[in-house]
Design an enzyme around this catalytic site. Structure first.
Site, mmCIF file in Angstrom:
data_model
loop_
_atom_site.group_PDB
_atom_site.id
_atom_site.type_symbol
_atom_site.label_atom_id
_atom_site.label_comp_id
_atom_site.label_asym_id
_atom_site.label_seq_id
_atom_site.Cartn_x
_atom_site.Cartn_y
_atom_site.Cartn_z
ATOM 1 N N HIS A 56 0.838 -1.199 0.000
ATOM 2 C CA HIS A 56 0.000 0.000 0.000
ATOM 3 C C HIS A 56 0.875 1.253 0.000
ATOM 4 O O HIS A 56 1.937 1.275 0.627
ATOM 5 C CB HIS A 56 -0.931 -0.004 1.208
ATOM 6 C CG HIS A 56 -1.962 -1.087 1.125
ATOM 7 N ND1 HIS A 56 -2.780 -1.433 2.174
ATOM 8 C CD2 HIS A 56 -2.311 -1.917 0.108
ATOM 9 C CE1 HIS A 56 -3.589 -2.408 1.814
ATOM 10 N NE2 HIS A 56 -3.312 -2.718 0.561
ATOM 11 N N PHE A 57 0.402 2.291 -0.678
ATOM 12 C CA PHE A 57 1.218 3.501 -0.809
ATOM 13 C C PHE A 57 0.353 4.736 -1.046
ATOM 14 O O PHE A 57 -0.816 4.643 -1.414
ATOM 15 C CB PHE A 57 2.228 3.357 -1.958
ATOM 16 C CG PHE A 57 1.602 3.088 -3.308
ATOM 17 C CD1 PHE A 57 0.959 4.093 -4.032
ATOM 18 C CD2 PHE A 57 1.651 1.815 -3.880
ATOM 19 C CE1 PHE A 57 0.393 3.847 -5.279
ATOM 20 C CE2 PHE A 57 1.088 1.552 -5.126
ATOM 21 C CZ PHE A 57 0.445 2.585 -5.826
ATOM 22 N N GLU A 76 1.391 8.391 -3.167
ATOM 23 C CA GLU A 76 2.490 8.943 -3.962
ATOM 24 C C GLU A 76 2.116 10.293 -4.577
ATOM 25 O O GLU A 76 0.971 10.513 -4.979
ATOM 26 C CB GLU A 76 2.840 8.000 -5.123
ATOM 27 C CG GLU A 76 3.191 6.588 -4.698
ATOM 28 C CD GLU A 76 3.363 5.627 -5.872
ATOM 29 O OE1 GLU A 76 4.034 4.594 -5.681
ATOM 30 O OE2 GLU A 76 2.821 5.895 -6.967
ATOM 31 N N HIS A 106 -3.036 3.644 -2.952
ATOM 32 C CA HIS A 106 -3.387 2.219 -3.066
ATOM 33 C C HIS A 106 -3.537 1.652 -1.664
ATOM 34 O O HIS A 106 -2.566 1.598 -0.903
ATOM 35 C CB HIS A 106 -2.267 1.466 -3.811
ATOM 36 C CG HIS A 106 -2.464 -0.031 -3.819
ATOM 37 N ND1 HIS A 106 -1.431 -0.922 -3.602
ATOM 38 C CD2 HIS A 106 -3.575 -0.790 -3.999
ATOM 39 C CE1 HIS A 106 -1.891 -2.158 -3.675
ATOM 40 N NE2 HIS A 106 -3.194 -2.103 -3.908
ATOM 41 N N HIS A 118 -10.050 -3.399 -6.821
ATOM 42 C CA HIS A 118 -9.521 -4.580 -7.513
ATOM 43 C C HIS A 118 -9.497 -5.832 -6.631
ATOM 44 O O HIS A 118 -8.881 -6.819 -6.972
ATOM 45 C CB HIS A 118 -8.144 -4.323 -8.160
ATOM 46 C CG HIS A 118 -7.100 -3.748 -7.247
ATOM 47 N ND1 HIS A 118 -6.236 -2.763 -7.654
ATOM 48 C CD2 HIS A 118 -6.764 -4.032 -5.975
ATOM 49 C CE1 HIS A 118 -5.404 -2.453 -6.670
ATOM 50 N NE2 HIS A 118 -5.711 -3.231 -5.637
ATOM 51 N N PRO A 122 -1.234 0.357 -11.581
ATOM 52 C CA PRO A 122 0.087 0.862 -11.189
ATOM 53 C C PRO A 122 1.209 -0.072 -11.617
ATOM 54 O O PRO A 122 0.981 -1.250 -11.896
ATOM 55 C CB PRO A 122 -0.019 0.930 -9.665
ATOM 56 C CG PRO A 122 -0.960 -0.184 -9.326
ATOM 57 C CD PRO A 122 -1.951 -0.252 -10.454
ATOM 58 N N HIS A 181 -4.288 -5.784 -12.204
ATOM 59 C CA HIS A 181 -4.407 -4.745 -11.171
ATOM 60 C C HIS A 181 -3.073 -4.063 -10.915
ATOM 61 O O HIS A 181 -2.979 -3.172 -10.071
ATOM 62 C CB HIS A 181 -4.976 -5.326 -9.884
ATOM 63 C CG HIS A 181 -3.974 -5.956 -8.957
ATOM 64 N ND1 HIS A 181 -3.060 -6.897 -9.365
ATOM 65 C CD2 HIS A 181 -3.767 -5.788 -7.615
ATOM 66 C CE1 HIS A 181 -2.330 -7.267 -8.320
ATOM 67 N NE2 HIS A 181 -2.733 -6.618 -7.262
ATOM 68 N N ALA A 201 1.555 -4.561 -11.934
ATOM 69 C CA ALA A 201 2.584 -5.314 -12.658
ATOM 70 C C ALA A 201 2.603 -6.774 -12.211
ATOM 71 O O ALA A 201 2.905 -7.673 -12.994
ATOM 72 C CB ALA A 201 3.952 -4.677 -12.433
#
Length: 465
Positions: A226-227, A229, A255, A337, A369, A393, A395
């Site tokens: 989780h982030f 940014e 996120h 997601h 992301p 959702h 990479a």
């Protein structure tokens, strides 16, 4: 007052049937919710339910008793089908065999109707991450995931992207001051939100007990990946649905999910699902709740509450940062997601579980992301039926958390961050950019699922310590 002592013979004496599980269900419920009440009053309550059980169907405390008196839930061991439901895998060459095997197992569930695996897929619990599964009249708590409503949210501001370099310290301080992470950090002042007026917090006993935790954690983010940014938004499609001209803008991307509320809901109802639909060992975590039962309906309400709470958390984060920026966003793009939806698949209403998959119905916007040093993408769904109208959702991991800690060093991460001009606050080795797949390869494997509307390049990243 002494603790309630309630026996089966007390219920038999007022007419409760000895056959079935209703007596044990009733005693469990009363000891849980009325353990300090006088026995005669408790017996009187149960007698009232017995006289008119239909009136109590759906009730948080008495609903299961009423259900057992009217239409008992039949519990028996379930077997997997020999054939899989129809499915499609996107970017198959980049997905580990373990993740594919998890999907194959899910496709053999008696309730499974269709499935798909996204190009960021990797192994999880129950459904793989990146897994999409459509079921009939049933919901799988572990098909939704532990972090119910985990989602993305992007705010686009009419602020030059160059400010992120020119005023970097200012933006670093904003993230440090206005974002909270992990199990213990919470805001000193909690903003009011209509989510706390929802009746589920009063009507569902399991949810009711989580109210204080949910209130305290509003506007905070979890650990792991989780982030929040600051970064550069590059709008590249002139016909974008949010009416922002082509160009570069300052953006805030977050996120996270439903925090302790969602985690505890997932834990409680997964346990119930495993009791009610016991499955062979490898499929154990794919146990489902029948949506025509009390527990199934209750989970559905609780899941939707957790999803809306996750959204409220994101909006609170963006509101705090917007206030610090002194600006209102030009646009906001967001999506779940980790969730389940009622959707029409091949002409039939089914429950579509997306565990680490972005809804991608035709014309629907979403955020995919990359990593802390790789761009993410604003996308528009194409409505591809083979993916059950879904996309990746993110990479997706190429290294497990343990493998990342074993093979990546802090100096490796520092070099990556420096090479990409990214400032990191917090974050662990398990979230290193190298632990993730190449987002450009993932996007190349889903050109038939989404169209790119713009991108987001991280510049200042805050994560849990």
């Amino acid at each position: 007052m002494a603790k309630l002592k309630l026996r089966g013979k007390d219920l038999i004496a007022i007419g409760y049937p000895q056959k079935g599980k209703v007596i044990s269900i009733a005693i469990d419920a009363m000891l849980k919710h009325y353990k300090r009440e006088r026995k005669d009053k408790v017996v009187q309550r149960l007698q009232t339910v017995l006289k008119n059980p239909e009136k109590y169907l759906g009730d948080g405390i008495f609903g299961k008793i009423a259900e057992e008196l009217t239409t008992p839930v039949h519990i028996e061991a379930k077997q997997l089908e020999t054939k899989r439901a129809p499915f499609t895998i996107f970017g198959e060459n980049g997905i580990q065999e373990e993740a594919k095997h998890q999907l194959y197992t899910a496709l053999k569930l008696p309730v499974a109707k269709a499935g798909a695996l996204m190009p960021d897929g990797h192994a999880g619990y129950g459904l793989p991450i990146g897994g999409v599964l459509a079921t009939k009249d049933s919901v799988i708590p572990y098909g939704v995931g532990v972090d119910i409503g985990c989602r993305m949210c992007l705010s686009i501001y009419d602020i030059p992207a160059s400010y992120l370099d020119g005023h970097k310290d200012k933006y670093v301080n904003m993230l440090q001051e206005h974002t909270k992470f992990g199990g213990y950090e919470t805001h000193k002042r909690i903003n009011d939100h209509e989510i706390f007026e929802r009746t589920e917090f009063k009507d569902i006993p399991t949810v009711k007990k989580l109210f204080k935790k949910a209130y305290r954690q509003l506007g905070s983010s979890g650990g792991g990946n989780h982030f929040v940014e600051f970064g550069i938004v590059d709008v590249s499609d002139v016909n974008n649905e949010f009416n922002v001209p082509i160009g570069k803008y300052l953006g805030v991307l977050s996120h996270s999910g439903s925090r302790g509320l969602g985690a505890n809901i997932a834990k409680h109802y997964t346990k119930l699902a495993i009791q009610q639909t016991p499955l062979p060992g490898e499929a154990k975590n794919l146990a489902w709740l029948d949506l025509n039962t009390h527990d199934g309906q209750e989970y559905w309400l609780a899941m939707n509450l957790a999803g809306d709470y996750a959204s409220a958390c994101h909006h609170d984060i963006h509101k705090r940062l917007g206030k610090a920026l002194g600006a209102r966003p030009l646009a906001m793009v967001e999506n779940h997601h980790n969730f389940a939806w009622k959707e029409i698949v091949n002409g039939e209403e089914l429950i579509v579980h997306r565990k680490g998959a972005t809804p991608a119905q035709k014309g629907v916007l979403g955020i995919i992301p990359g990593s802390m040093t790789a761009p993410g993408f604003i996308v528009r769904g194409t409505g591809n039926v083979h993916s059950l109208q879904s996309a990746s959702h993110g990479a997706g991991r190429q290294l497990s958390r343990r493998k990342a800690k074993q093979t990546i060093t802090q100096s490796d991460i520092k070099k990556q961050l420096k090479d990409h001009g990214v400032t990191l606050i917090g974050g662990g080795i398990d979230e290193a950019p190298m632990a993730y797949k190449n987002i450009h390869h993932v996007m190349a494997n889903q050109t038939e699922l989404v169209e790119v509307v713009g991108s987001f390049t991280p510049k200042i990243v805050r994560m849990d310590k």
